[in-house]
Motif scaffolding. Structure first.
Motif, PDB file in Angstrom:
ATOM      1  N   LEU A  47      -1.905   2.128  11.660  1.00  0.00           N
ATOM      2  CA  LEU A  47      -1.999   0.772  12.219  1.00  0.00           C
ATOM      3  C   LEU A  47      -2.689  -0.170  11.253  1.00  0.00           C
ATOM      4  CD1 LEU A  47      -5.137   0.354  13.255  1.00  0.00           C
ATOM      5  CD2 LEU A  47      -4.332   1.489  15.294  1.00  0.00           C
ATOM      6  N   ASP A  48      -2.489  -1.450  11.520  1.00  0.00           N
ATOM      7  CA  ASP A  48      -3.119  -2.522  10.750  1.00  0.00           C
ATOM      8  C   ASP A  48      -4.441  -2.859  11.431  1.00  0.00           C
ATOM      9  OD1 ASP A  48      -3.979  -4.926   9.709  1.00  0.00           O
ATOM     10  OD2 ASP A  48      -1.999  -5.853   9.716  1.00  0.00           O
ATOM     11  N   PHE A  49      -5.527  -2.414  10.844  1.00  0.00           N
ATOM     12  CA  PHE A  49      -6.852  -2.586  11.458  1.00  0.00           C
ATOM     13  C   PHE A  49      -7.176  -4.056  11.707  1.00  0.00           C
ATOM     14  CE2 PHE A  49     -11.490  -3.189  10.670  1.00  0.00           C
ATOM     15  CZ  PHE A  49     -11.962  -2.547  11.799  1.00  0.00           C
ATOM     16  N   HIS A  61     -15.443   1.784   3.898  1.00  0.00           N
ATOM     17  CA  HIS A  61     -15.511   2.244   2.508  1.00  0.00           C
ATOM     18  C   HIS A  61     -14.228   1.812   1.796  1.00  0.00           C
ATOM     19  CE1 HIS A  61     -15.322   5.850  -0.474  1.00  0.00           C
ATOM     20  NE2 HIS A  61     -15.878   4.786  -1.036  1.00  0.00           N
ATOM     21  N   THR A  62     -14.350   0.790   0.958  1.00  0.00           N
ATOM     22  CA  THR A  62     -13.239   0.251   0.157  1.00  0.00           C
ATOM     23  C   THR A  62     -12.043  -0.224   0.978  1.00  0.00           C
ATOM     24  OG1 THR A  62     -12.540   2.520  -0.371  1.00  0.00           O
ATOM     25  CG2 THR A  62     -13.801   1.331  -2.036  1.00  0.00           C
ATOM     26  N   TRP A 120      -8.475   4.838  -6.413  1.00  0.00           N
ATOM     27  CA  TRP A 120      -9.579   4.997  -5.458  1.00  0.00           C
ATOM     28  C   TRP A 120      -9.714   6.446  -4.982  1.00  0.00           C
ATOM     29  CZ3 TRP A 120      -5.081   2.263  -4.323  1.00  0.00           C
ATOM     30  CH2 TRP A 120      -4.176   2.908  -3.463  1.00  0.00           C
ATOM     31  N   ASP A 157      -4.936   3.892   9.002  1.00  0.00           N
ATOM     32  CA  ASP A 157      -4.432   3.355   7.732  1.00  0.00           C
ATOM     33  C   ASP A 157      -3.105   2.649   7.986  1.00  0.00           C
ATOM     34  OD1 ASP A 157      -5.482   3.990   4.645  1.00  0.00           O
ATOM     35  OD2 ASP A 157      -3.426   3.221   4.782  1.00  0.00           O
ATOM     36  N   ILE A 158      -2.804   1.682   7.123  1.00  0.00           N
ATOM     37  CA  ILE A 158      -1.589   0.886   7.245  1.00  0.00           C
ATOM     38  C   ILE A 158      -0.412   1.553   6.527  1.00  0.00           C
ATOM     39  CG2 ILE A 158      -1.903  -0.541   5.163  1.00  0.00           C
ATOM     40  CD1 ILE A 158      -1.252  -3.003   6.893  1.00  0.00           C
ATOM     41  N   GLY A 195      -8.788   2.059   7.100  1.00  0.00           N
ATOM     42  CA  GLY A 195      -8.388   2.168   5.694  1.00  0.00           C
ATOM     43  C   GLY A 195      -8.824   3.498   5.127  1.00  0.00           C
ATOM     44  N   TRP A 202       0.833  -1.211   0.000  1.00  0.00           N
ATOM     45  CA  TRP A 202       0.000   0.000   0.000  1.00  0.00           C
ATOM     46  C   TRP A 202       0.864   1.256   0.000  1.00  0.00           C
ATOM     47  CZ3 TRP A 202      -4.646  -0.353  -1.693  1.00  0.00           C
ATOM     48  CH2 TRP A 202      -5.352  -1.539  -1.540  1.00  0.00           C
ATOM     49  N   TYR A 212       0.918   4.470  -2.775  1.00  0.00           N
ATOM     50  CA  TYR A 212       0.881   5.923  -2.519  1.00  0.00           C
ATOM     51  C   TYR A 212       2.120   6.600  -3.086  1.00  0.00           C
ATOM     52  CZ  TYR A 212      -3.319   5.664   0.307  1.00  0.00           C
ATOM     53  OH  TYR A 212      -4.628   5.485   0.700  1.00  0.00           O
TER      54      TYR A 212
END
Ligand SMILES: C[S@@+](CC[C@H](N)C(=O)[O-])C[C@H]1O[C@@H](n2cnc3c(N)ncnc32)[C@H](O)[C@@H]1O
Length: 196
Positions: free
Chosen positions: A91-93, A108-109, A17, A66-67, A45, A6, A10
């Motif tokens: 963080l990793d949800f 959302h996505t 998205w 967000d990760i 996310g 991810w 970015y």
């Protein structure tokens, strides 16, 4: 998908998205329900934070997770530039232990962005982070190419996964971004005090 995957998306600005605006379905929902209790909201996310800022504009205490470090940077900068208050955490949800429990989680996505074999883990994460009786509001991207992310899902799969833990208050086809018209579905769930 990993944190590195991810972050690379970015860094290379490969972010289809990113629409420059909150989910139209969320905008309409908050406008239609001005009397929702203003509890603590979590947006896992969150990307660059458009949905977080939409909750903040409507008076909610909101936290985006967000990760990807670059997503958090973008979100913090855009929120400060907009003069809004929100928290963001890297963080990793799916795997982090909750630091607090939320009254509402907005999807959302993220569900479509993770590997389909992580979906059990996703449901467990929502249950860890959400208070019993809490609201789980989701804009699910149903129809997309199978070579994800995003990975498609169906209304039937979502009902099977969430109904044991959540009562469905309503679901409908929301207003969407132009390239997603008719391909999303919105679900308004309340967490059961005890899973069935
Ligand atoms: C498809 S993007 C959607 C971003 C945002 N929700 C939007 O619609 O603009 C998916 C986001 O989820 C983040 N993500 C993926 N896996 C995650 C995880 N396990 N925990 C937290 N964030 C994650 C990614 O870094 C990315 O920002």
């Amino acid at each position: 998908m990993s944190r590195d995957y991810w972050e690379q998306r970015y860094q290379s600005k490969d972010m289809p998205w990113e629409k420059g605006a909150p989910s139209p379905g969320l905008v309409d929902f908050l406008a239609a329900h001005p009397d929702l209790p203003k509890g603590a909201v979590c947006v896992p996310g969150c990307g660059s934070g458009h949905d977080v800022r939409e909750f903040a504009k409507n008076g909610f205490a909101v936290t985006g997770f967000d990760i990807a470090p670059s997503a958090i940077d973008l979100a913090e900068q855009a929120t400060a530039a907009a003069g809004l208050q929100a928290n963001f955490q890297l963080l990793d949800f799916l795997h982090a232990e909750p630091t607090q429990k939320f009254d509402c989680i907005f999807e959302h996505t993220l569900f479509c962005a993770i590997q389909p074999n992580e979906r059990d883990e996703y449901v467990r994460a929502v249950l860890r982070w959400l208070k019993p009786g809490g609201l789980y509001l989701a804009v699910n991207y149903l129809e997309c190419d199978p070579d994800g992310p995003p990975f498609p899902t169906t209304r039937v799969e979502l009902l099977e996964r969430f109904s044991p833990h959540f009562e469905l208050r309503a679901d409908w086809v929301p207003r969407s971004y132009p390239n997603r018209e008719g391909r999303e579905r919105m679900f308004w769930w309340t967490r059961r005090p005890v899973s069935v």
